[in-house]
Design a protein around this motif. Structure first.
Motif, PDB file in Angstrom:
ATOM      1  N   GLY A   1      12.376  40.211  93.242  1.00 50.40           N
ATOM      2  CA  GLY A   1      11.971  38.887  93.277  1.00 50.40           C
ATOM      3  C   GLY A   1      12.464  37.989  92.166  1.00 50.40           C
ATOM      4  N   ILE A   2      12.084  36.707  92.238  1.00 55.73           N
ATOM      5  CA  ILE A   2      12.507  35.548  91.713  1.00 55.73           C
ATOM      6  C   ILE A   2      11.444  34.821  91.384  1.00 55.73           C
ATOM      7  N   ARG A   3      11.175  34.379  89.860  1.00 58.17           N
ATOM      8  CA  ARG A   3      10.021  33.595  89.349  1.00 58.17           C
ATOM      9  C   ARG A   3      10.463  32.371  88.746  1.00 58.17           C
ATOM     10  N   ARG A   4       9.911  31.235  88.856  1.00 57.26           N
ATOM     11  CA  ARG A   4      10.257  30.088  88.208  1.00 57.26           C
ATOM     12  C   ARG A   4       9.598  30.135  86.747  1.00 57.26           C
ATOM     13  N   LEU A   5      10.325  30.143  85.630  1.00 55.84           N
ATOM     14  CA  LEU A   5       9.697  30.044  84.276  1.00 55.84           C
ATOM     15  C   LEU A   5       8.937  28.942  84.186  1.00 55.84           C
ATOM     16  N   SER A   6       7.749  28.990  83.384  1.00 51.51           N
ATOM     17  CA  SER A   6       6.597  28.204  83.276  1.00 51.51           C
ATOM     18  C   SER A   6       7.090  27.097  81.958  1.00 51.51           C
ATOM     19  N   GLY A   7       8.037  27.566  81.073  1.00 56.31           N
ATOM     20  CA  GLY A   7       8.602  26.719  80.232  1.00 56.31           C
ATOM     21  C   GLY A   7       9.647  26.054  80.516  1.00 56.31           C
ATOM     22  N   ASN A   8      10.362  25.451  79.723  1.00 60.43           N
ATOM     23  CA  ASN A   8      11.578  24.448  79.942  1.00 60.43           C
ATOM     24  C   ASN A   8      11.301  23.522  81.208  1.00 60.43           C
ATOM     25  N   GLY A   9      10.241  23.054  81.388  1.00 63.79           N
ATOM     26  CA  GLY A   9       9.789  22.244  82.238  1.00 63.79           C
ATOM     27  C   GLY A   9       9.958  22.724  83.677  1.00 63.79           C
ATOM     28  N   GLY A  10       9.775  24.017  83.686  1.00 65.61           N
ATOM     29  CA  GLY A  10       9.787  24.805  84.918  1.00 65.61           C
ATOM     30  C   GLY A  10      11.232  24.760  85.830  1.00 65.61           C
ATOM     31  N   ALA A  11      12.157  24.636  84.896  1.00 57.74           N
ATOM     32  CA  ALA A  11      13.660  24.516  85.427  1.00 57.74           C
ATOM     33  C   ALA A  11      14.290  25.724  85.446  1.00 57.74           C
ATOM     34  N   GLY A  12      13.913  26.765  84.941  1.00 56.06           N
ATOM     35  CA  GLY A  12      14.846  28.192  84.749  1.00 56.06           C
ATOM     36  C   GLY A  12      14.086  29.111  85.865  1.00 56.06           C
ATOM     37  N   LEU A  13      14.712  30.197  85.971  1.00 56.45           N
ATOM     38  CA  LEU A  13      14.435  31.240  86.852  1.00 56.45           C
ATOM     39  C   LEU A  13      14.615  32.681  86.163  1.00 56.45           C
ATOM     40  N   GLU A  14      13.878  33.449  86.280  1.00 55.77           N
ATOM     41  CA  GLU A  14      13.850  34.847  85.866  1.00 55.77           C
ATOM     42  C   GLU A  14      13.692  35.847  87.117  1.00 55.77           C
ATOM     43  N   GLY A  15      14.510  36.788  87.082  1.00 63.35           N
ATOM     44  CA  GLY A  15      14.680  37.849  88.277  1.00 63.35           C
ATOM     45  C   GLY A  15      14.219  39.258  87.995  1.00 63.35           C
ATOM     46  N   GLY A  16      14.007  39.773  88.849  1.00 61.58           N
ATOM     47  CA  GLY A  16      13.575  41.374  88.909  1.00 61.58           C
ATOM     48  C   GLY A  16      13.679  42.124  89.969  1.00 61.58           C
ATOM     49  N   ALA A  17      14.337  43.234  89.457  1.00 66.88           N
ATOM     50  CA  ALA A  17      15.082  44.266  90.320  1.00 66.88           C
ATOM     51  C   ALA A  17      14.444  45.707  90.461  1.00 66.88           C
ATOM     52  N   ASP A  18      13.903  46.192  91.511  1.00 67.78           N
ATOM     53  CA  ASP A  18      13.363  47.392  91.336  1.00 67.78           C
ATOM     54  C   ASP A  18      14.128  48.776  90.590  1.00 67.78           C
ATOM     55  N   PRO A  19      13.742  49.172  89.636  1.00 65.63           N
ATOM     56  CA  PRO A  19      14.564  50.417  89.131  1.00 65.63           C
ATOM     57  C   PRO A  19      14.352  51.473  89.863  1.00 65.63           C
ATOM     58  N   ARG A  20      13.826  51.617  90.855  1.00 65.41           N
ATOM     59  CA  ARG A  20      13.401  52.893  91.743  1.00 65.41           C
ATOM     60  C   ARG A  20      14.603  52.842  92.757  1.00 65.41           C
ATOM     61  N   ARG A  21      15.298  51.745  92.905  1.00 66.55           N
ATOM     62  CA  ARG A  21      16.597  51.775  93.732  1.00 66.55           C
ATOM     63  C   ARG A  21      17.883  51.171  93.049  1.00 66.55           C
ATOM     64  N   GLU A  22      19.046  50.613  93.619  1.00 68.42           N
ATOM     65  CA  GLU A  22      20.378  50.488  93.068  1.00 68.42           C
ATOM     66  C   GLU A  22      20.280  48.694  92.883  1.00 68.42           C
ATOM     67  N   GLY A  23      19.154  47.926  93.022  1.00 74.13           N
ATOM     68  CA  GLY A  23      19.408  46.552  93.093  1.00 74.13           C
ATOM     69  C   GLY A  23      19.517  46.096  91.786  1.00 74.13           C
ATOM     70  N   VAL A  24      19.850  44.634  91.933  1.00 72.94           N
ATOM     71  CA  VAL A  24      20.168  43.676  90.692  1.00 72.94           C
ATOM     72  C   VAL A  24      19.560  42.263  90.995  1.00 72.94           C
ATOM     73  N   ALA A  25      19.218  41.557  90.023  1.00 74.98           N
ATOM     74  CA  ALA A  25      18.895  40.165  90.084  1.00 74.98           C
ATOM     75  C   ALA A  25      20.249  39.312  89.484  1.00 74.98           C
ATOM     76  N   LEU A  26      20.888  38.646  89.917  1.00 72.68           N
ATOM     77  CA  LEU A  26      22.085  37.837  89.419  1.00 72.68           C
ATOM     78  C   LEU A  26      21.755  36.450  89.269  1.00 72.68           C
ATOM     79  N   GLY A  27      21.896  35.879  88.153  1.00 74.12           N
ATOM     80  CA  GLY A  27      21.755  34.410  88.173  1.00 74.12           C
ATOM     81  C   GLY A  27      22.658  33.603  87.140  1.00 74.12           C
ATOM     82  N   GLU A  28      22.865  32.444  87.445  1.00 76.63           N
ATOM     83  CA  GLU A  28      23.798  31.424  86.559  1.00 76.63           C
ATOM     84  C   GLU A  28      22.978  30.248  86.595  1.00 76.63           C
TER      85      GLU A  28
END
Length: 577
Positions: A550-577
């Protein structure tokens, strides 16, 4: 990027180093966010680091969320072939930041034109054993992924179509390291040696499962992608590739299928109107039929709306009880009514009507379980008999620099699909998502087999918006029919309990499908077992390998940034720039 995800990627370097073209950018793009750093403004969350990096490469080139999703999905089909790929299908939700609009794209597989209600019945009229139906050509539907991706790219793509194929082509030709999860699934599958092409690809010369770290190349897949990159999806659905798909399906002599060249030529992806409802201060959107996921997730949320979930501890016994009871009611309706609405009357409007949902919510007793729930509407269709729905599938979420978002769930159904390969990719077994029995109690089952019909799914790609139509979150999961519960859990965790995206996906799983309440073994929710049993629940403690990304818009920073989540039960990642 969180330190946890960066640490995870670093731990894989021994495997990723074999693919120099992607390994270095992956690490370079994973610098931990320090205090004062700007949060990411574009992001990919997916089930494999190589796939997520392929999507990020498109975003760095100015690509759209759809561009990134396509590149990610094509790499997933290579490095995670047990879960998804071009031999299967998908559902995609797209959010347009300019129009603040959501569109649904349906790439679900279709039954052959010559199929009928008896596809999975034996000569005596009884259903086939599930695995006898899965393995071989009988279970293969016309794949929908590439037609759907092409349609979404036509609407929302920015980069040239051929560019999106390059990361997957390079990886297929240069090779990728077999991951621990892929090795374990190969080793644990008793059907992978049944057909020569599949047996040879996933095993060494001695017939042993490919060891972790093996450099696995797939020139056949690269050649298929090159053809589609140059010729569009027509290169898959017409000509030599289509001929070879049909040959693989029909030549599985122990269990041949009906898929024809005509079925492939005629396949159409569809734009559909998403199902959306307000939930507290948000609006939640999901996929409409032929998946049951969108309707069921929305029902669960709306049934819970009268209860103050925010006042409860996340995954506490009382919270699990309420979610389980809402899930019972949603699954009772799902099992009777949900199917391909192009073929049967699915009362989506009635199922999501606020007055109806309020009356159903009133059935939830905070102090006792209702036991098995009944459907809430009259129907001309029979309740679908229970059958296995093996957990496989893969989910990815993307947000681009302009704020457009994709939530996409793709699948070949069971792990390794029908165990058949053609042109370097696994073929699906999605037709076993149909009800094997076409009728019960003198009534037709809505999800029975019909020619050209799309089997009911549980895939639940989900988008959350605020009341002004701005993006809040993209989420979804693999996991068979438990997808609905996994997705609802993550939405509730993020919205009601205000957990971070990573905390929401990692929260222990708890699911009810109108039967026993399942608790994830080895986690803190097992402590709720006695309290739930005291409320009248039958409780099972089992493994539940979700794959929430999943990806979620941060409520701070005027809603300009993102945070990600990757399920630790598998091999995934959340990459962002």
């Amino acid at each position: 990027m969180t330190r946890r995800l960066c640490s995870f990627i670093a731990s894989l370097q021994g495997h990723l180093a074999a693919v120099a073209v992607l390994a270095l950018p992956l690490v370079a793009g994973c610098a931990p966010v320090e205090p004062g750093d700007s949060p990411p403004r574009q992001m990919v969350a997916a089930a494999n680091p190589l796939a997520a990096e392929a999507g990020m490469a498109m975003l760095r080139q100015g690509g759209s969320a759809v561009d990134a999703a396509i590149a990610t999905a094509l790499v997933l089909g290579l490095v995670e072939p047990q879960s998804s790929g071009i031999g299967g299908g998908a559902f995609l939700l797209h959010y347009d930041a300019d129009d603040r609009d959501v569109v649904a794209y349906d790439g679900r597989e279709t039954a052959p034109g010559s199929a009928d209600e008896g596809l999975f019945l034996k000569a005596d009229g009884e259903p086939m054993a599930f695995w006898d139906a899965v393995v071989g050509g009988r279970s293969v539907g016309a794949p929908g992924l590439l037609r759907m991706l092409e349609l979404a790219h036509r609407d929302h793509g920015k980069l040239p179509w051929p560019a999106l194929f390059q990361p997957a082509i390079r990886l297929a030709e240069q090779g990728f390291a077999v991951s621990p999860r892929l090795h374990e699934l190969i080793a644990g599958d008793q059907y992978l040696k049944r057909y020569p092409a599949t047996a040879a690809y996933f095993h060494d010369a001695a017939g042993n499962p490919l060891p972790v770290g093996t450099l696995l190349k797939n020139q056949a897949y690269a050649d298929t992608l090159k053809a589609v990159a140059a010729g569009g999806a027509d290169a898959f659905y017409r000509g030599p590739v289509a001929v070879d798909i049909v040959e693989a399906v029909r030549s599985a002599t122990d269990n041949p299928g009906l898929l024809s060249y005509t079925d492939l030529r005629g396949y159409q992806a569809k734009r559909r109107t998403p199902v959306c409802l307000p939930y507290r201060i948000w609006v939640v959107c999901g996929m409409p039929p032929p998946t049951s996921g969108g309707v069921a997730v929305l029902q669960i949320l709306k049934l819970l709306e009268p209860f103050d979930l925010a006042a409860l501890q996340p995954a506490s016994p009382q919270a699990i009880h309420l979610v389980a009871e809402a899930s019972r009611l949603a699954f009772a309706d799902r099992n009777r009514f949900l199917a391909d609405s192009d073929f049967v009357d699915v009362p989506v409007g009635a199922l999501l009507d606020p007055a109806y949902l309020a009356s159903r919510s009133a059935l939830i007793d905070p102090a006792a379980s209702m036991g098995e729930a009944s459907p809430g509407l009259l129907s001309q269709h029979a309740m679908a008999p229970f059958q296995l729905n093996p957990p496989s599938t893969s989910h990815l979420s993307v947000v681009d620099a302009e704020g457009n978002a994709v939530s996409m769930t793709a699948s070949v159904e069971s792990a390794f699909g029908a165990r058949l390969m053609a042109r370097g990719f696994i073929l699906n077994n999605e037709l076993t998502d149909f009800s094997f029995r076409p009728a019960a109690d003198g009534l037709a089952v809505a999800n029975r087999v019909q020619p050209g019909k799309r089997p009911r799914s549980s895939m639940s790609p989900t988008l959350v918006l605020d009341r002004d139509g701005r993006f809040v979150m993209a989420i979804g999961s693999p996991g068979g029919s438990r997808i609905i519960g996994y997705t609802a859990k993550a939405v509730i965790a993020a919205l009601d309990w205000n957990l971070s995206m990573q905390q929401a996906v990692a929260l222990p799983n708890f699911v009810n499908r109108n039967g026993a309440t399942d608790l994830e073994e080895g986690t803190s929710v097992v402590d709720a077992k006695a309290a739930l049993e005291a409320l009248g629940h039958e409780v099972n403690v089992i493994g539940m390998t979700s794959g929430l990304h999943g990806i979620r818009r941060l409520s701070g920073n005027g809603g300009a940034g993102l945070e990600g989540g990757a399920d630790p039960r598998r091999e995934g990642v959340a990459l962002g720039e």
